[in-house]
Design a protein around this motif. Sequence first.
Motif, PDB file in Angstrom:
ATOM      1  N   PRO A 113       0.802  -1.233   0.000  1.00 27.70           N
ATOM      2  CA  PRO A 113       0.000   0.000   0.000  1.00 27.70           C
ATOM      3  C   PRO A 113       0.833   1.280   0.000  1.00 27.70           C
ATOM      4  CG  PRO A 113      -0.863  -1.554   1.608  1.00 27.70           C
ATOM      5  CD  PRO A 113       0.450  -2.105   1.135  1.00 27.70           C
ATOM      6  N   ALA A 121      -5.522   2.729  -5.967  1.00 32.00           N
ATOM      7  CA  ALA A 121      -6.189   2.281  -4.747  1.00 32.00           C
ATOM      8  C   ALA A 121      -7.495   3.053  -4.559  1.00 32.00           C
ATOM      9  CB  ALA A 121      -5.267   2.478  -3.545  1.00 32.00           C
ATOM     10  N   MET A 125     -11.133   1.324  -4.423  1.00 35.39           N
ATOM     11  CA  MET A 125     -11.942   1.397  -3.193  1.00 35.39           C
ATOM     12  C   MET A 125     -13.258   2.109  -3.469  1.00 35.39           C
ATOM     13  SD  MET A 125      -9.208   2.398  -0.295  1.00 35.39           S
ATOM     14  CE  MET A 125      -7.686   1.490  -0.137  1.00 35.39           C
ATOM     15  N   PHE A 128     -15.469  -0.445  -5.011  1.00 35.75           N
ATOM     16  CA  PHE A 128     -15.808  -1.500  -4.045  1.00 35.75           C
ATOM     17  C   PHE A 128     -16.744  -0.970  -2.958  1.00 35.75           C
ATOM     18  CE2 PHE A 128     -14.629  -3.589   0.053  1.00 35.75           C
ATOM     19  CZ  PHE A 128     -15.185  -4.825  -0.213  1.00 35.75           C
ATOM     20  N   HIS A 129     -16.417   0.185  -2.386  1.00 35.37           N
ATOM     21  CA  HIS A 129     -17.254   0.728  -1.314  1.00 35.37           C
ATOM     22  C   HIS A 129     -18.661   1.042  -1.813  1.00 35.37           C
ATOM     23  CE1 HIS A 129     -13.579   2.053   1.278  1.00 35.37           C
ATOM     24  NE2 HIS A 129     -13.675   0.759   1.128  1.00 35.37           N
ATOM     25  N   LEU A 143     -11.897   3.449   6.381  1.00 36.15           N
ATOM     26  CA  LEU A 143     -11.410   2.131   5.936  1.00 36.15           C
ATOM     27  C   LEU A 143     -10.231   2.314   4.981  1.00 36.15           C
ATOM     28  CD1 LEU A 143     -14.783   0.243   5.327  1.00 36.15           C
ATOM     29  CD2 LEU A 143     -13.082  -0.216   7.115  1.00 36.15           C
ATOM     30  N   THR A 147      -5.911   1.298   5.620  1.00 41.62           N
ATOM     31  CA  THR A 147      -5.061   0.436   4.782  1.00 41.62           C
ATOM     32  C   THR A 147      -3.723   1.107   4.466  1.00 41.62           C
ATOM     33  OG1 THR A 147      -5.936   1.274   2.693  1.00 41.62           O
ATOM     34  CG2 THR A 147      -7.047  -0.627   3.636  1.00 41.62           C
TER      35      THR A 147
ATOM     36  N   LEU B  26      -6.385  -5.997   5.242  1.00 44.87           N
ATOM     37  CA  LEU B  26      -5.828  -5.551   3.958  1.00 44.87           C
ATOM     38  C   LEU B  26      -6.409  -6.363   2.804  1.00 44.87           C
ATOM     39  CD1 LEU B  26      -2.050  -4.877   4.733  1.00 44.87           C
ATOM     40  CD2 LEU B  26      -3.872  -3.213   4.396  1.00 44.87           C
ATOM     41  N   VAL B  28      -9.379  -7.789   2.572  1.00 48.29           N
ATOM     42  CA  VAL B  28     -10.754  -7.411   2.254  1.00 48.29           C
ATOM     43  C   VAL B  28     -10.827  -5.985   1.725  1.00 48.29           C
ATOM     44  CG1 VAL B  28     -13.063  -7.026   3.186  1.00 48.29           C
ATOM     45  CG2 VAL B  28     -11.717  -9.004   3.932  1.00 48.29           C
ATOM     46  N   PHE B  29     -10.123  -5.045   2.362  1.00 51.53           N
ATOM     47  CA  PHE B  29     -10.327  -3.643   2.029  1.00 51.53           C
ATOM     48  C   PHE B  29      -9.238  -3.052   1.138  1.00 51.53           C
ATOM     49  CE2 PHE B  29     -12.839  -4.133   5.927  1.00 51.53           C
ATOM     50  CZ  PHE B  29     -14.061  -3.730   5.408  1.00 51.53           C
ATOM     51  N   TYR B  30      -8.214  -3.819   0.821  1.00 46.68           N
ATOM     52  CA  TYR B  30      -7.186  -3.281  -0.064  1.00 46.68           C
ATOM     53  C   TYR B  30      -6.952  -4.168  -1.281  1.00 46.68           C
ATOM     54  CZ  TYR B  30      -3.184  -0.612  -1.539  1.00 46.68           C
ATOM     55  OH  TYR B  30      -2.341   0.174  -2.281  1.00 46.68           O
TER      56      TYR B  30
END
Lengths: 272, 399
Positions: A113, A121, A125, A128-129, A143, A147, B26, B28-30
């Motif tokens: 990351p 990223a 995200m 996904f979110h 969230l 990360t 990480l 799940v969320f990355y």
Amino acid sequence: MNANRAASGRGWTIFVRVSAALVFAFMLLPLLVLIPVSLTSGTLLVLPTPGYSLRWYQDVFHNPIWLNALRNSLIIASITTVVAVALGTAAAIGIWRLAPKVRGIALAVISVPIVTPAVIAAVAMFIFHASVGLGGSMTSIVLGHITISAPFVVIAVLSSLDVFDNRLMLAAASLGAAPPKAFWHVMLPIITPGIVSGAIFAFLTSFDEIVLVLFLGSPSVRTLPQELFSGIREQMSPSVTVIANMLIVVATAAIIAVELLRRRIVVAGEKK
Amino acid sequence: MTFLTRTMRTRWAASLLLIAPLFAFLLVFYFYPIASFLLRSASTSEITNTIPATSIALGQWDGEGLPDEPVYAALVSDLNASAQAAAILGRRLNALEPGMRTVVRKATAAARELTLATPAEAKAKLIEADEKWGAPATWKLLRHETRVATSTFLLAAVDVQRKADKLELKTGNDALFLPIFLRTLAISFTVTLICIIIGYPVAWVIAMATPRTASWLMLLVLVPFWLSILARTAAWIIVLQGNGPVNSLLMWAGLADAPLQLVFNRFGVILVMVHVMLPFLVLPLCNSIRAIPKSYFQAAANLGAPPVRAFMHVIFPLTVPGMWAGGFIVFILSIGYYITPALVGGPNDQMISSFIAFYTNQSINWSLSSALSAWLLGGMLALVMLSQRVIGPMIRRVT
């Protein structure tokens, strides 16, 4: 001949030092311009300023937009820090106990990351979110920030564990302390400087973060960097420099704190 | 023995248990969001979701001539199922083949009258609505974009398009992304080079200073590293603007007659990026200079080497690994950079990240932003592998 050589050596030393001084000036001087500009009594961002006043500071502290953004940023950074420190500290201790070979792999995964372009990223995200119903919420930003902050906690705690002597844990165990008790009374006090540094890094990462926020935020959840971003993009006003100045003061104080903690870790390491 | 293996196993299990929460988080969320985003570049689901029945029916078509009547009937029922889906289909196909939006819109309008029609009627009416539905090329395009996976977007991201079953490289004014990738590499390379040149004396002075001075000098490098990039950018805009201190100084010194354009162009982007990236270079370089045993300097001097020659032949080669490491980090981080070009660059200074953002937010084409991301990440990964396989051994041989 010898004198000549010494002279040319001295000449080089001076040249290198002057170049380094110029680069230091390049790194630091531009930041100082924010101080007089934010204290201007006028409305333009020019130097020299027509006069000095605190009007723009007052303006910022009475403007609901900036105050709301500041509140959001503080909430997001605080929650992020707490979770990142908990997850990161546990992971750092786990990684530290692993065999060196596995440790390298774990660290490589953790650092992904840090080097992955933030835009990728952020977009991932964002999609996904939105698909799990978190789109545009504060939770979504938190969230995301966890990360990218947790890896800094892991690295900071690991560096304090590097100087930790594991025989202390064995001694505690042989004296009858259960692992949680040994951790609490023996390991934790020694690695606290590392945890605090990690917490400061996590807080700063979240507090200053802009790319994820640009994608994950929404008009109802705007953070300080986001307001700063639109301020710089749309209309640079002295209020923008007030915020920029405050961010710089907060970060500088935090980094000096980390440096002082780091010296404590180094001293602990040297004693060992 | 069994006791030992058991304690080893519990130690191992406890370690994993400590690591698990962060890794699960990480994952799940990355990692999962990024992986599923990257897979989007090859996915056809955006189109198959709009016309599910047609996609299945097309799977049985051999691709010769025109598809059978049931395929037309399936399209009619798909288009009638959701007006929104039909609109999405039109938008997506239009991105691949200009004009398809109208073709789909005409079919959607025709389909509304055909809810009870036989497959034969459906075929006739659709072709009547727009003759493109009677052209094999239209159906070939649909069949191609409703397969399990498509290479269309990954190819489009590097300016390759499919024309009549042949791959063609777009050149000249038609080239969209390759020039942007090249620009990204050029800006990153320039930033890296400047960082090495101006970072070397800084790293040298820090490495040679007494520990006390060194730790304060290092702090001067580290503080900017942690300062808000936005705050720094704001400062630079004020410093470099038309009536800013730099221009005033240049005009006072007679070096410029009128204010120079120093920001919102390539110069500004590179300058601010160097300011952001320099600490990443200084840290590893400083460590590698520090690692040189002090006796080497004396040995070189005692053997009569003039300082400059001693430096070039003895010291400099030893700092090459640190320089590579720092330069590599700067280069990698620069390639994916977004904020600085967005704030202090002009339209011609935007790097690939800006286009990923653009295709996500403005022109909603997630497949294309995913394909651009895949190339960017893939390129970075290749560089990392290359640096380990090639550059690592090379440095070892040189030093």
